[in-house]
Design an enzyme around this catalytic site. Sequence first.
Site, PDB file in Angstrom:
ATOM      1  N   SER A  49       3.712  -5.168   4.269  1.00 37.43           N
ATOM      2  CA  SER A  49       3.629  -3.847   4.885  1.00 37.43           C
ATOM      3  C   SER A  49       4.996  -3.159   4.883  1.00 37.43           C
ATOM      4  O   SER A  49       5.616  -3.003   3.843  1.00 37.43           O
ATOM      5  CB  SER A  49       3.031  -3.975   6.292  1.00 37.43           C
ATOM      6  N   ASP A 164      -3.320  -3.412   3.753  1.00 38.46           N
ATOM      7  CA  ASP A 164      -2.111  -3.943   4.378  1.00 38.46           C
ATOM      8  C   ASP A 164      -2.000  -5.465   4.318  1.00 38.46           C
ATOM      9  O   ASP A 164      -2.906  -6.185   4.723  1.00 38.46           O
ATOM     10  CB  ASP A 164      -2.094  -3.494   5.839  1.00 38.46           C
TER      11      ASP A 164
END
Length: 310
Positions: A49, A164
Amino acid sequence: MIKDVEHKNKQPKIGLALGSGAARGLTHIGVLKAIEEKGIQIDYISGSSIGALIGGAYAIGTPAEEIEKIALQTNWKLMAKIFSPTLSLSSLVNTNYLSEFLSTLFGNKTFADLKIPFSAVATDIKTGKMLVLEKGDLLTAIRASISVPILFSPVTIGKYKLVDGGLINPTPVDIVKKMQMDKVIAVNLRRFSTYGIGKDNDKQITKINNNVKDLSLNEKVQYFIKHPLNYLNNNSKEKTPDPKLWSVLYQMFIIVQVQISDLTMQVAKPDILIEPDTGEFKVFEFSKAKELIEIGYVTANRQLKNCDLV
């Protein structure tokens, strides 16, 4: 001369795992500043991320000081566009602006252009499997790694629909260890006791604005369609409001990541663990870049103080 060569050959290979954490991940910049000041050479980086975003920028050769300047001088009008509402059925915000923002950092670079070997962690939303992205287009890989489900639409790479990386591997220590590093430094942002909801109501719990509360039901619906994030994030003066939709969804996301991160740290223990205290910052409080970078810098200096990594 011979002693210098011997010293260089004995220098340990250092790997760096940068964790997920939205705006709190700006602390990674402070950590990189401390690492540079101590003369520690990083031989491999894996990020999840926001960790992939900052780790990727560092891996292409951008010094920590330059990354800090970018963070402090970011065009917040552009960031506002990134988080503007969209009618897409797969995401809450307009991902075209996100790609535009990332292109200013990475352009057309590929993994072959990296100065430091790097990988970005992403999650296949169809199977739940982790993908470690380490070849091809750099921007696409990082875009996939930072795509928070619901907020951003998935990224298609081959047969995969990627979101993510923090969903499955918040702090990818295990990925770095597989690269046969002598020492592994991990920056973990997922250990705050309240899972991101601060003690003070106005710190982390999203609330409906007083002005919105006075609208009719139909007007509230129209307002939500036009301004979904404003509807969810504006504060009221109520003392004990319940968390609203986006807050609940994101806290669920964080709770899962905290548990996974704890397990990862138990199984694949890093040699040096840096855990900046960022629990009092909102997840999208990028405007607090200066404070967050300083927290990362101070925490890293404390943890690296007596470590012989050079």
